[in-house]
Design an enzyme around this catalytic site. Structure first.
Site, PDB file in Angstrom:
ATOM      1  N   GLU A  35     -27.585  12.660   7.811  1.00  0.00           N
ATOM      2  CA  GLU A  35     -28.740  12.331   7.059  1.00  0.00           C
ATOM      3  C   GLU A  35     -29.918  12.057   7.800  1.00  0.00           C
ATOM      4  O   GLU A  35     -29.962  11.583   9.020  1.00  0.00           O
ATOM      5  CB  GLU A  35     -28.181  11.122   6.264  1.00  0.00           C
ATOM      6  CG  GLU A  35     -28.485  11.124   4.925  1.00  0.00           C
ATOM      7  CD  GLU A  35     -27.822  11.890   3.989  1.00  0.00           C
ATOM      8  OE1 GLU A  35     -28.406  12.981   3.796  1.00  0.00           O
ATOM      9  OE2 GLU A  35     -26.637  11.613   3.732  1.00  0.00           O
ATOM     10  N   HIS A  36     -31.002  12.793   7.217  1.00  0.00           N
ATOM     11  CA  HIS A  36     -32.498  12.884   7.721  1.00  0.00           C
ATOM     12  C   HIS A  36     -32.489  13.548   8.986  1.00  0.00           C
ATOM     13  O   HIS A  36     -33.075  13.075   9.875  1.00  0.00           O
ATOM     14  CB  HIS A  36     -32.982  11.110   7.808  1.00  0.00           C
ATOM     15  CG  HIS A  36     -33.224  10.594   6.524  1.00  0.00           C
ATOM     16  ND1 HIS A  36     -34.383  10.998   5.872  1.00  0.00           N
ATOM     17  CD2 HIS A  36     -32.562  10.018   5.830  1.00  0.00           C
ATOM     18  CE1 HIS A  36     -34.429  10.418   4.729  1.00  0.00           C
ATOM     19  NE2 HIS A  36     -33.391   9.592   4.769  1.00  0.00           N
ATOM     20  N   GLY A 125     -29.848  10.671  -6.077  1.00  0.00           N
ATOM     21  CA  GLY A 125     -29.650  11.155  -4.454  1.00  0.00           C
ATOM     22  C   GLY A 125     -28.654  12.194  -4.718  1.00  0.00           C
ATOM     23  O   GLY A 125     -27.935  12.461  -3.534  1.00  0.00           O
ATOM     24  N   LEU A 126     -28.321  12.733  -5.610  1.00  0.00           N
ATOM     25  CA  LEU A 126     -27.044  13.978  -5.625  1.00  0.00           C
ATOM     26  C   LEU A 126     -28.002  15.115  -6.033  1.00  0.00           C
ATOM     27  O   LEU A 126     -27.517  16.477  -6.422  1.00  0.00           O
ATOM     28  CB  LEU A 126     -26.165  13.673  -6.793  1.00  0.00           C
ATOM     29  CG  LEU A 126     -25.435  12.454  -6.444  1.00  0.00           C
ATOM     30  CD1 LEU A 126     -24.244  12.270  -7.563  1.00  0.00           C
ATOM     31  CD2 LEU A 126     -24.561  12.323  -5.277  1.00  0.00           C
ATOM     32  N   SER A 128     -30.554  16.329  -7.797  1.00  0.00           N
ATOM     33  CA  SER A 128     -30.797  16.802  -9.312  1.00  0.00           C
ATOM     34  C   SER A 128     -32.137  17.781  -9.401  1.00  0.00           C
ATOM     35  O   SER A 128     -32.181  18.764  -9.821  1.00  0.00           O
ATOM     36  CB  SER A 128     -31.151  15.786 -10.442  1.00  0.00           C
ATOM     37  OG  SER A 128     -32.015  14.887  -9.838  1.00  0.00           O
ATOM     38  N   SER A 129     -33.046  17.305  -8.340  1.00  0.00           N
ATOM     39  CA  SER A 129     -34.248  18.319  -8.370  1.00  0.00           C
ATOM     40  C   SER A 129     -33.850  19.740  -7.894  1.00  0.00           C
ATOM     41  O   SER A 129     -34.520  20.806  -7.942  1.00  0.00           O
ATOM     42  CB  SER A 129     -35.420  17.843  -7.491  1.00  0.00           C
ATOM     43  OG  SER A 129     -35.006  16.563  -7.002  1.00  0.00           O
ATOM     44  N   GLU A 167     -41.102  22.292  -3.873  1.00  0.00           N
ATOM     45  CA  GLU A 167     -40.856  20.726  -3.803  1.00  0.00           C
ATOM     46  C   GLU A 167     -42.342  20.172  -2.995  1.00  0.00           C
ATOM     47  O   GLU A 167     -42.835  19.219  -3.084  1.00  0.00           O
ATOM     48  CB  GLU A 167     -39.560  20.252  -3.562  1.00  0.00           C
ATOM     49  CG  GLU A 167     -39.629  18.747  -3.657  1.00  0.00           C
ATOM     50  CD  GLU A 167     -38.033  18.561  -3.888  1.00  0.00           C
ATOM     51  OE1 GLU A 167     -37.022  19.311  -4.544  1.00  0.00           O
ATOM     52  OE2 GLU A 167     -37.758  17.102  -3.905  1.00  0.00           O
ATOM     53  N   ASP A 179     -30.674  20.247   0.513  1.00  0.00           N
ATOM     54  CA  ASP A 179     -30.459  20.045  -0.830  1.00  0.00           C
ATOM     55  C   ASP A 179     -30.394  21.607  -1.470  1.00  0.00           C
ATOM     56  O   ASP A 179     -29.511  21.764  -2.099  1.00  0.00           O
ATOM     57  CB  ASP A 179     -31.012  19.225  -1.557  1.00  0.00           C
ATOM     58  CG  ASP A 179     -31.180  17.816  -0.940  1.00  0.00           C
ATOM     59  OD1 ASP A 179     -30.438  17.556  -0.213  1.00  0.00           O
ATOM     60  OD2 ASP A 179     -32.154  17.023  -1.231  1.00  0.00           O
TER      61      ASP A 179
HETATM   62  C1  GLA Z   1     -33.247  14.121   0.605  1.00  0.00           C
HETATM   63  C2  GLA Z   1     -34.102  15.420   0.946  1.00  0.00           C
HETATM   64  C3  GLA Z   1     -33.207  16.448   1.988  1.00  0.00           C
HETATM   65  C4  GLA Z   1     -32.859  15.396   3.255  1.00  0.00           C
HETATM   66  C5  GLA Z   1     -32.035  14.436   2.780  1.00  0.00           C
HETATM   67  C6  GLA Z   1     -31.821  13.112   4.115  1.00  0.00           C
HETATM   68  O1  GLA Z   1     -32.032  14.773   0.035  1.00  0.00           O
HETATM   69  O2  GLA Z   1     -34.399  16.291  -0.105  1.00  0.00           O
HETATM   70  O3  GLA Z   1     -34.080  17.246   2.505  1.00  0.00           O
HETATM   71  O4  GLA Z   1     -33.836  15.063   4.141  1.00  0.00           O
HETATM   72  O5  GLA Z   1     -32.853  13.449   1.866  1.00  0.00           O
HETATM   73  O6  GLA Z   1     -30.861  13.493   4.780  1.00  0.00           O
END
Ligand code: GLA
Length: 394
Positions: A35-36, A125-126, A128-129, A167, A179
Site C-alpha cells: 500500500e502506497h 476504497g475498492l 469505484s473510480s 484521474e 487500481d
Molecule cells: C489509491 C490509489 C492507488 C494507490 C492506493 C494506495 O487506491 O488510487 O494508486 O496509491 O491508493 O496504495
C-alpha cells in the site's frame, strides 16, 4: 443491478430497442498487500473483484455524449468538441476526463448514450473510480477502433494508463497505476503481482485452501482523503530527493533496498518524512515476502505480513484512523483470522482480512457488533470472489 434490469432502464430512458446496444464492464479491486508503494515505483498485489461498473450504451448520430446512472437522478449532456470543459462536474467528470484523454491521444470519440451502473461501493476504497475509468476507456476505444477499421484487440494496459491519466490530469487526484491496472488486467481467482517501476506483472493463483478474503467497509465517508493522499505523495518525493543525493543512480524509492535506506536515512532530517519513506521501503519488502509465503502455501506468514502492513500504515504512514483501526483490531480478535489490514488509500474505506471459512460467519457477526459499539457506525461485509478484468459483454 442485473444486466437485464440495466438494459430495461436504458430503453426506458433513452428509447429505442435492444438492437444496437453494447455493454462494457470493468471491476473494482482489493489490494492484498503493498500500500502506497505504486506511485513510488514499488510492488503491489491487488486482485479484481466481482463488483463492477457496467456501461450499457448506444451510438448517437450527433456529437453529444449523454450520461446517466442507475442510482442517480442526473443527466449530463456533453459536447464532443468541448471535452476539456467538464472538469468541475459533481458526477460525469471521470467519464468525460477519460473521453478527453483518449481524444487527445488520437482516438475518434463518437456520440453515445450511456447508462452507468456501479456495484462497487462509492468512496469505499475498492476503486469505484478506476472501474468507471477503465470501462469508459474500453468503451470509447473499442468504438473508435471499429469506426477506423482497426481490428486488433484493445490494449488493456493502455486503457489502465488512460484511466490513471484522466484521474491525475482531469480530476486532479495524483493516484498511482495500481487500481486501473487491476481493474483492466484482473483474472479470475488470481491476484496480480505488479512491479510499478515498469509495469511488469505476473498472475498468482489464489489457492486459499479453506480460507476466504473478507472485505469490511467502515462506511465512513472519506473526507479530505484526496488532499491527504496528494500530501503523502509529496512527502515521499521530498524523502526520495534527499536520499538521491547519496544514491544518484536511483530513479524511485522502489529501487532502494532496506539496507540502502538504513545507510542513508540520516539525509532525511524531518522525522515525518523519514517515517513515510520507511513505510514504503519496508512495505515493498513485505510484498516480496508475502508472495513467497503464498506460493509456499504458508498462509500464516501471509497473514502476519498483512498485519505488519496495517501497523505500518497506522504508525508510520498515518493513513488509517479510528474506524479502520477498530475494524482491524476486532478482526484480529476472532479465532480463525490469519491477517487483517486496511486496503486502498486509507482515511476510511475498507479492510481486507484472510479468514478461515468456518469462522467467516462469526467474524461478520462479532466484528460488526463490536465495530458498531465502538464507533457508532455500521460496517458492511463482502466475502469476495476474485473476478476478471475489463471486457465487452457480447
Ligand atoms: C489509491 C490509489 C492507488 C494507490 C492506493 C494506495 O487506491 O488510487 O494508486 O496509491 O491508493 O496504495
Amino acid at each position: 443491478m442485473e444486466l437485464r434490469e440495466i438494459t430495461a432502464m436504458f430503453l426506458e430512458q433513452f428509447g429505442g430497442d435492444e438492437t444496437d446496444l453494447r455493454v462494457f464492464v470493468s471491476p473494482g479491486r482489493v489490494n492484498l498487500i503493498g500500500e502506497h508503494t505504486d506511485y513510488n515505483g514499488g510492488f503491489v498485489f491487488p486482485a479484481a473483484l466481482d463488483m463492477k461498473t457496467t456501461i450499457v450504451c448506444r451510438k448517437r448520430a450527433d456529437r453529444k455524449i449523454v450520461l446517466r446512472a442507475t442510482d442517480l437522478d442526473v443527466v449530463v449532456e456533453a459536447d464532443i468538441d468541448r471535452l476539456n470543459d467538464y472538469r468541475n462536474l459533481d458526477w460525469g467528470n471521470y467519464q468525460l476526463g477519460v473521453a478527453y484523454v483518449l481524444q487527445q491521444a488520437g482516438y475518434d470519440i463518437c456520440g453515445l448514450d450511456m447508462l452507468y451502473d456501479d456495484t462497487v461501493p462509492h468512496g469505499g476504497g475498492l476503486s469505484s473510480s478506476a472501474a468507471i475509468e477503465v470501462a469508459t476507456a474500453l468503451c470509447f476505444a473499442t468504438l473508435s477502433n471499429e469506426k477506423n477499421g482497426i481490428t486488433a484487440p484493445v490494449d488493456m494496459i493502455a486503457m489502465a494508463k488512460f484511466g490513471q491519466q484522466a484521474e491525475n490530469e482531469y480530476v486532479g487526484v495524483n493516484c498511482g497505476i495500481m487500481d486501473q491496472f487491476a481493474s483492466a488486467m484482473g483474472k479470475e481467482n488470481c491476484a496480480i503481482f505488479l512491479d510499478c517501476k515498469d509495469l511488469s506483472y505476473r498472475y498468482a493463483p489464489l489457492d486459499l485452501n479453506g480460507k476466504r478474503i473478507v472485505i469490511a467497509n467502515t462506511n465512513k465517508k472519506r473526507s479530505l482523503g484526496d488532499s491527504k493522499y496528494n500530501e503523502r505523495r509529496s512527502e515521499c518525493e521530498v524523502g526520495f530527493a534527499l536520499l538521491q543525493k547519496e544514491l544518484p543512480d536511483k530513479n524511485c524509492l522502489g529501487e532502494i533496498s532496506r539496507a540502502e535506506f538504513e545507510a542513508h536515512k540520516h539525509l532525511i532530517t524531518d522525522p515525518v518524512v523519514c517515517k513515510r519513506v520507511e513505510h514504503v521501503i519496508n512495505e515493498d519488502d513485505r510484498v516480496l515476502r508475502s508472495i513467497e509465503a503464498l506460493e509456499a502455501g504458508d498462509m500464516a506468514e501471509f497473514g502476519a505480513l498483512m498485519n505488519q502492513s496495517h501497523d505500518s500504515l497506522r504508525d508510520l504512514y498515518e493513513v488509517t484512523g479510528i474506524e479502520l483501526d477498530t475494524l482491524v483490531d476486532e478482526a484480529r480478535k476472532i479465532e480463525g483470522t490469519l491477517g487483517s489490514r486496511m486496503t486502498g488509500a486509507g482515511f476510511g474505506g475498507c479492510t481486507v482480512s484472510i479468514v478461515e471459512d468456518t469462522a467467516v460467519e462469526r467474524f461478520i457477526d462479532e466484528v460488526g457488533k463490536n465495530y458498531q459499539a465502538k464507533t457508532g457506525l455500521t460496517a458492511s461485509f463482502y466475502v469476495s470472489n476474485i473476478g476478471d478484468g475489463g471486457r465487452e459483454l457480447k
